[in-house]
Design an enzyme around this catalytic site. Structure first.
Site, PDB file in Angstrom:
ATOM      1  N   HIS A 223       0.836  -1.204   0.000  1.00 34.90           N
ATOM      2  CA  HIS A 223       0.000   0.000   0.000  1.00 34.90           C
ATOM      3  C   HIS A 223       0.871   1.256   0.000  1.00 34.90           C
ATOM      4  O   HIS A 223       0.975   1.940  -1.017  1.00 34.90           O
ATOM      5  CB  HIS A 223      -0.935  -0.059   1.211  1.00 34.90           C
ATOM      6  N   HIS A 262      -1.118   0.099 -11.076  1.00 34.13           N
ATOM      7  CA  HIS A 262      -2.029   0.501 -10.005  1.00 34.13           C
ATOM      8  C   HIS A 262      -3.253  -0.405 -10.053  1.00 34.13           C
ATOM      9  O   HIS A 262      -3.695  -0.793 -11.137  1.00 34.13           O
ATOM     10  CB  HIS A 262      -2.457   1.965 -10.193  1.00 34.13           C
ATOM     11  N   ASP A 316       3.478   7.316  -6.707  1.00 34.38           N
ATOM     12  CA  ASP A 316       4.737   7.157  -5.979  1.00 34.38           C
ATOM     13  C   ASP A 316       5.971   7.324  -6.855  1.00 34.38           C
ATOM     14  O   ASP A 316       7.084   7.423  -6.332  1.00 34.38           O
ATOM     15  CB  ASP A 316       4.785   5.765  -5.321  1.00 34.38           C
TER      16      ASP A 316
HETATM   17  N1  ACO Z   1       6.192  -3.923 -13.105  1.00 39.63           N
HETATM   18  C1  ACO Z   1       6.109  -4.991 -13.901  1.00 39.63           C
HETATM   19  N2  ACO Z   1       4.970  -5.675 -14.151  1.00 39.63           N
HETATM   20  C2  ACO Z   1       3.866  -5.236 -13.536  1.00 39.63           C
HETATM   21  C3  ACO Z   1       3.874  -4.113 -12.702  1.00 39.63           C
HETATM   22  C4  ACO Z   1       5.087  -3.453 -12.501  1.00 39.63           C
HETATM   23  N3  ACO Z   1       5.174  -2.387 -11.690  1.00 39.63           N
HETATM   24  N4  ACO Z   1       2.626  -3.909 -12.237  1.00 39.63           N
HETATM   25  C5  ACO Z   1       1.855  -4.872 -12.749  1.00 39.63           C
HETATM   26  N5  ACO Z   1       2.618  -5.674 -13.546  1.00 39.63           N
HETATM   27  C6  ACO Z   1       2.161  -6.845 -14.281  1.00 39.63           C
HETATM   28  C7  ACO Z   1       2.137  -8.083 -13.376  1.00 39.63           C
HETATM   29  O1  ACO Z   1       3.369  -8.752 -13.391  1.00 39.63           O
HETATM   30  C8  ACO Z   1       1.025  -8.889 -13.979  1.00 39.63           C
HETATM   31  O2  ACO Z   1       1.528  -9.557 -15.096  1.00 39.63           O
HETATM   32  P1  ACO Z   1       0.997 -11.025 -15.510  1.00 39.63           P
HETATM   33  O3  ACO Z   1      -0.464 -10.824 -15.837  1.00 39.63           O
HETATM   34  O4  ACO Z   1       1.841 -11.377 -16.680  1.00 39.63           O
HETATM   35  O5  ACO Z   1       1.213 -11.873 -14.303  1.00 39.63           O
HETATM   36  C9  ACO Z   1       0.024  -7.837 -14.453  1.00 39.63           C
HETATM   37  O6  ACO Z   1       0.797  -6.640 -14.668  1.00 39.63           O
HETATM   38  C10 ACO Z   1      -1.071  -7.548 -13.456  1.00 39.63           C
HETATM   39  O7  ACO Z   1      -0.478  -7.396 -12.158  1.00 39.63           O
HETATM   40  P2  ACO Z   1      -1.353  -7.376 -10.802  1.00 39.63           P
HETATM   41  O8  ACO Z   1      -0.444  -7.300  -9.639  1.00 39.63           O
HETATM   42  O9  ACO Z   1      -2.336  -8.487 -10.859  1.00 39.63           O
HETATM   43  O10 ACO Z   1      -2.149  -6.053 -11.035  1.00 39.63           O
HETATM   44  P3  ACO Z   1      -2.679  -5.056  -9.993  1.00 39.63           P
HETATM   45  O11 ACO Z   1      -3.411  -4.062 -10.800  1.00 39.63           O
HETATM   46  O12 ACO Z   1      -3.407  -5.714  -8.889  1.00 39.63           O
HETATM   47  O13 ACO Z   1      -1.310  -4.439  -9.410  1.00 39.63           O
HETATM   48  C11 ACO Z   1       0.144  -3.092  -8.140  1.00 39.63           C
HETATM   49  C12 ACO Z   1      -1.226  -3.211  -8.812  1.00 39.63           C
HETATM   50  C13 ACO Z   1       0.203  -4.033  -6.933  1.00 39.63           C
HETATM   51  C14 ACO Z   1       0.291  -1.651  -7.661  1.00 39.63           C
HETATM   52  C15 ACO Z   1       1.252  -3.435  -9.137  1.00 39.63           C
HETATM   53  O14 ACO Z   1       1.116  -2.659 -10.292  1.00 39.63           O
HETATM   54  C16 ACO Z   1       2.649  -3.302  -8.540  1.00 39.63           C
HETATM   55  O15 ACO Z   1       3.124  -4.213  -7.869  1.00 39.63           O
HETATM   56  N6  ACO Z   1       3.328  -2.146  -8.811  1.00 39.63           N
HETATM   57  C17 ACO Z   1       4.643  -1.897  -8.252  1.00 39.63           C
HETATM   58  C18 ACO Z   1       4.531  -1.367  -6.830  1.00 39.63           C
HETATM   59  C19 ACO Z   1       3.965   0.026  -6.784  1.00 39.63           C
HETATM   60  O16 ACO Z   1       4.369   0.921  -7.500  1.00 39.63           O
HETATM   61  N7  ACO Z   1       2.993   0.217  -5.874  1.00 39.63           N
HETATM   62  C20 ACO Z   1       2.370   1.528  -5.637  1.00 39.63           C
HETATM   63  C21 ACO Z   1       0.942   1.530  -6.071  1.00 39.63           C
HETATM   64  S1  ACO Z   1       0.262   3.163  -5.909  1.00 39.63           S
HETATM   65  C22 ACO Z   1      -0.226   3.283  -4.296  1.00 39.63           C
HETATM   66  O17 ACO Z   1      -0.501   2.299  -3.626  1.00 39.63           O
HETATM   67  C23 ACO Z   1      -0.343   4.630  -3.704  1.00 39.63           C
END
Ligand code: ACO
Length: 380
Positions: A223, A262, A316
């Protein structure tokens, strides 16, 4: 055994738990409104104090209303000596643990602690927003062997926070950057911490308890922790020429690029743009242009193919570099997020309690049934 088919909504994704007038998000086009007002207009034209008034009262203030609200916020900054003493006792803990502990302790000194009328929740939300800045800054100074400095009532919320951290007044550009950061973090619908705060409020518990819940929930790396991770990533990359290779290597090993993607936004997070230019300007001013250059290669080159999958920069992405360039240590980044979010948590507690229903979902039990109780001496 008879089983009933139940529909499970893991993570409650896609489930609406109530109506809200706090904020509107359209993740497909990257749109965010606070109380109907576009985040871009608020970030460019408003101040944190005005945006906070808007969130808590539902309308933009007149000059006189803003002035009274601002005066209340400024007057609420000092924290009791007993709470400073508690901060000293737990000074070695993570800043989020210290903030959580101090907010909990502040309840014992709040004149409205047992009053959960909407007016009292509002007063407490204003006090806690002001006091949280004092707590975070006091802890930062105490853990470095310095005495906390008293708040400066001539500075606005953002400027005063930087002053409390450093013991000297920030320049107006730095204070404005902090102000914009607080605006864009102030409210974001039913994210995990706001939802958790609502659960606490739904039991008719008090505002301090709900904010403690919010802080504890925000602390988790899924988060609130990404800004810190973005800065760690930029440091690991080291120079712009290495950014593309870093992305290739990270994705090859199924890692994630921090500050991208996100849960709700499948277009650019509308909050990200407001720190982009500030990261560039601050970096040049501080003689550290490399952070913005590295982030730009990531955003404009290495991660461009991922836009087709809805993976864009989030709030972020530039925040980490901005905090670093403001001289803020990386373990304070989440606390700054928490400080900015207190108005949003307060508003959601007020909304929840205005037409409350206990938040009490179900869990589908999948364990064994009706096991015979075995006496201790017969167990193996
Ligand atoms: N880098 C690489 N690949 C990514 C990223 C990323 N930052 N974010 C998502 N993906 C890919 C995943 O690997 C996944 O691929 P797959 O379908 O081949 O397995 C696909 O996109 C979907 O990923 P999920 O985690 O299911 O998608 P979700 O929308 O739930 O994810 C999250 C959101 C957790 C924020 C994710 O994008 C992430 O881990 N980002 C990096 C951490 C980050 O920046 N967090 C801050 C969020 S903003 C906030 O909370 C204020």
């Amino acid at each position: 055994m008879e089983t009933t088919e139940v529909q499970i909504h893991r993570g409650l994704r896609g489930i609406y738990i109530d109506n809200t007038q706090a904020s509107f998000i359209d993740g497909n086009v990257g749109k965010l409104l606070y109380r109907g007002y576009d985040i871009h207009e608020l970030a460019e034209k408003s101040t944190f104090e005005e945006t906070m008034y808007l969130l808590l009262h539902g309308q933009l203030p007149t000059r006189a209303q803003l002035s009274a609200f601002d005066a209340e916020l400024r007057a609420a900054r000092p924290i009791p000596a007993e709470v400073i003493q508690i901060i000293r006792l737990v000074q070695r803990a993570h800043p989020m643990d210290v903030l959580r502990t101090a907010v909990s302790a502040l309840a014992a000194f709040d004149p409205d602690v047992t009053n959960e009328s909407p007016e009292a929740i509002l007063r407490k939300g204003i006090r806690l927003t002001a006091q949280a800045a004092t707590v975070v800054a006091a802890h930062e100074r105490i853990r470095h062997g310095l005495d906390p400095v008293p708040p400066d009532p001539s500075l606005n919320h953002a400027g005063n926070f930087l002053y409390l951290l450093r013991g000297k007044r920030p320049d107006p550009e730095e204070a404005k950057t902090m102000d914009v950061d607080f605006i864009i973090h102030a409210e974001h619908s039913s994210n995990a911490s706001a939802f958790a705060a609502r659960v606490t409020a739904s039991t008719l518990s008090d505002l301090h308890s709900a904010i403690v819940t919010g802080i504890g929930t925000l602390k988790g790396p899924l988060h609130g922790g990404a800004a810190e991770k973005v800065m760690e990533m930029a440091e690991a990359i080291g120079q712009p020429e290495r950014a593309e290779e870093y992305v290739r290597e990270t994705l090859k090993s199924h890692g994630r690029i921090m500050g991208f993607g996100h849960a709700v936004y499948k277009a650019e997070d509308p909050r990200a743009r407001h720190l982009r230019d500030r990261s560039k300007v601050l970096g040049e001013k501080r003689g550290e242009p490399q952070w913005f250059q590295i982030l730009t290669v990531l955003e404009q080159k290495a991660m461009v193919p991922y836009r087709a999958r809805g993976i864009y920069v989030n709030v972020d992405f530039f925040a980490g570099s901005v905090y670093h360039l403001l001289g803020i240590p990386s373990d304070l980044f989440i606390s700054i997020f928490a400080m900015g979010r207190i108005p949003g948590w307060t508003l959601q507690v007020m909304e929840q309690q205005a037409h409350n229903m206990l938040l009490r979902p179900l869990l589908n039990y999948t364990g064994p049934m009706d096991l015979p109780y075995v006496p201790m001496d017969q167990r193996r």
